[in-house]
Write a protein that holds these residues in place. Structure first.
Motif, PDB file in Angstrom:
ATOM      1  N   GLN A 162       0.827  -1.202   0.000  1.00 23.66           N
ATOM      2  CA  GLN A 162       0.000   0.000   0.000  1.00 23.66           C
ATOM      3  C   GLN A 162       0.863   1.255   0.000  1.00 23.66           C
ATOM      4  OE1 GLN A 162      -3.410   0.121  -0.269  1.00 23.66           O
ATOM      5  NE2 GLN A 162      -2.999   2.292  -0.570  1.00 23.66           N
ATOM      6  N   LYS A 163       1.936   1.211   0.798  1.00 27.61           N
ATOM      7  CA  LYS A 163       2.849   2.352   0.821  1.00 27.61           C
ATOM      8  C   LYS A 163       3.502   2.548  -0.546  1.00 27.61           C
ATOM      9  CE  LYS A 163       3.955   2.154   5.756  1.00 27.61           C
ATOM     10  NZ  LYS A 163       5.001   1.910   6.771  1.00 27.61           N
ATOM     11  N   ALA A 165       2.191   1.627  -3.397  1.00 26.49           N
ATOM     12  CA  ALA A 165       1.154   2.136  -4.302  1.00 26.49           C
ATOM     13  C   ALA A 165       0.946   3.632  -4.092  1.00 26.49           C
ATOM     14  CB  ALA A 165      -0.150   1.377  -4.075  1.00 26.49           C
ATOM     15  N   ASN A 166       0.940   4.044  -2.814  1.00 23.31           N
ATOM     16  CA  ASN A 166       0.784   5.471  -2.515  1.00 23.31           C
ATOM     17  C   ASN A 166       1.957   6.277  -3.069  1.00 23.31           C
ATOM     18  OD1 ASN A 166      -1.566   4.864  -1.162  1.00 23.31           O
ATOM     19  ND2 ASN A 166      -0.616   4.847   0.869  1.00 23.31           N
ATOM     20  N   LEU A 167       3.153   5.701  -2.914  1.00 15.46           N
ATOM     21  CA  LEU A 167       4.343   6.381  -3.426  1.00 15.46           C
ATOM     22  C   LEU A 167       4.294   6.485  -4.948  1.00 15.46           C
ATOM     23  CD1 LEU A 167       7.125   7.613  -2.924  1.00 15.46           C
ATOM     24  CD2 LEU A 167       8.094   5.300  -2.996  1.00 15.46           C
ATOM     25  N   ALA A 169       1.552   6.513  -6.779  1.00 13.05           N
ATOM     26  CA  ALA A 169       0.532   7.504  -7.136  1.00 13.05           C
ATOM     27  C   ALA A 169       1.076   8.922  -6.971  1.00 13.05           C
ATOM     28  CB  ALA A 169      -0.704   7.306  -6.271  1.00 13.05           C
ATOM     29  N   THR A 170       1.822   9.128  -5.880  1.00 10.88           N
ATOM     30  CA  THR A 170       2.413  10.450  -5.644  1.00 10.88           C
ATOM     31  C   THR A 170       3.418  10.793  -6.736  1.00 10.88           C
ATOM     32  OG1 THR A 170       2.152  10.163  -3.254  1.00 10.88           O
ATOM     33  CG2 THR A 170       3.700  11.851  -3.990  1.00 10.88           C
ATOM     34  N   GLU A 173       1.625  11.623  -9.889  1.00 10.84           N
ATOM     35  CA  GLU A 173       1.047  12.960  -9.802  1.00 10.84           C
ATOM     36  C   GLU A 173       2.124  14.029  -9.984  1.00 10.84           C
ATOM     37  OE1 GLU A 173      -1.710  15.864  -9.621  1.00 10.84           O
ATOM     38  OE2 GLU A 173      -2.061  13.694  -9.748  1.00 10.84           O
TER      39      GLU A 173
END
Length: 318
Positions: A162-163, A165-167, A169-170, A173
């Motif tokens: 999850q981390k 995936a968040n990274l 996505a960031t 972006e």
């Protein structure tokens, strides 16, 4: 006198014989009382079925619970069936001899002997299965502990995923923001229909019969984020009917905008970008022999760089 003595001697002999017979009778009685109680055929059959059913149930339980023990359980089951069938055969023979007391007694003795063996076998297997049950419970407990450790490890992996995936996505972006920052903006956009003079100069016209090509000229706004090197502008020309002009022979095709949508373009202009470059012109004319003609009405121009619209202009032909 002699006759009297003979009578006394005979009396003592008779008393001695009776004493011996009585002693023998008591001995036989005591020896019989120490033997195992005799069972009839029905009792033997009932106990045999009970022992067989009980051990079969135990074996069936472990056959379902422990696949690894399956071969050993089959061996135990085969031996149980063997002993059970042997007693069943003896019971059948005893039934045939029920009218012959002596033969029936012999069959009952044989049955009791086989029943002893069956009892011993069942007792032995019951102890063996009890040990297996204990080992199985221990294995279940160990498996539960391993399961907990596995779930904890999976939770950790999921958390890390999850981390990640968040990274990602960031990062995506940020890349989008960088892409937007790397867009070449334009100014002073001029969109004309034109023709070439005899001297080779471009002359604007608003008459469709005189028009030979479209031309868009503009200035590029200096952008320090944009790296020097190959770059592109995609140009769309929309005719009075609202259709984007796309002629493959004249450089038409499709490109992806910033959202990933496929869009048609009329022509693409590839060039080498460098910070001091300012002016750029893009021209388009129909292919030789094309059925496309300049029509009366309003035309619009749209310019794209790196998937984003950076310019829009209109013109009218009469």
């Amino acid at each position: 006198m002699q006759i009297k003595k003979l009578n006394e001697i005979n009396l003592f002999k008779m008393l001695g014989v009776k004493r011996i017979l009585l002693g023998c009778g008591l001995g036989l009685l005591l020896s019989c009382s120490s033997e195992e109680p005799k069972m009839n055929v029905g009792e033997i059959a009932k106990e045999t079925d009970s022992l067989y059913t009980a051990l079969q149930s135990e074996l069936a339980f472990y056959r379902e619970k422990a696949d690894s023990l399956y071969p050993a359980l089959l061996d135990k089951e085969a031996e149980l069936d063997k002993q059970y069938l042997k007693i069943k055969n003896l019971l059948a023979q005893a039934d045939q001899q029920k009218n012959n007391a002596r033969k029936l007694a012999s069959q009952v003795e044989a049955l009791q002997e086989e029943l002893k063996k069956l009892r011993a076998f069942v007792d032995e297997q019951t102890l063996d299965l009890a040990e297996l049950r204990r080992q199985n419970a221990q294995l279940v407990e160990e498996r539960s502990e391993y399961r907990k450790l596995y779930e904890q490890e999976q939770d950790l992996k999921d958390s890390l995923a999850q981390k990640a995936a968040n990274l990602k996505a960031t990062t995506e972006e940020l890349n989008k923001q960088l892409d937007k920052g790397a867009i070449l903006r334009i100014s002073n956009l001029e969109f004309i229909a034109a023709k070439l003079t005899r001297g080779g100069e471009t002359k604007a016209t608003n008459r469709r019969k005189r028009a030979e090509f479209f031309q868009a000229c503009f200035k590029m706004v200096k952008n320090e984020v944009v790296q020097p090197g190959p770059n592109k502008f995609y140009m769309q020309i929309v005719d009075p009917n609202g259709h984007i002009i796309v002629e493959e022979k004249m450089g038409g095709g499709y490109f992806s905008d910033a959202e990933g949508n496929k869009l048609p373009y009329t022509i693409v202009k590839s060039f080498e970008y460098y910070p001091d470059k300012e002016d750029l012109c893009i021209s388009w004319s129909p292919a030789v022999g094309s059925k496309w003609t300049f029509e009366k009405g309003e035309y619009s121009l749209q310019l794209y760089n790196r998937g984003l619209k950076v310019g829009f202009q209109k013109l009218s032909l009469r």
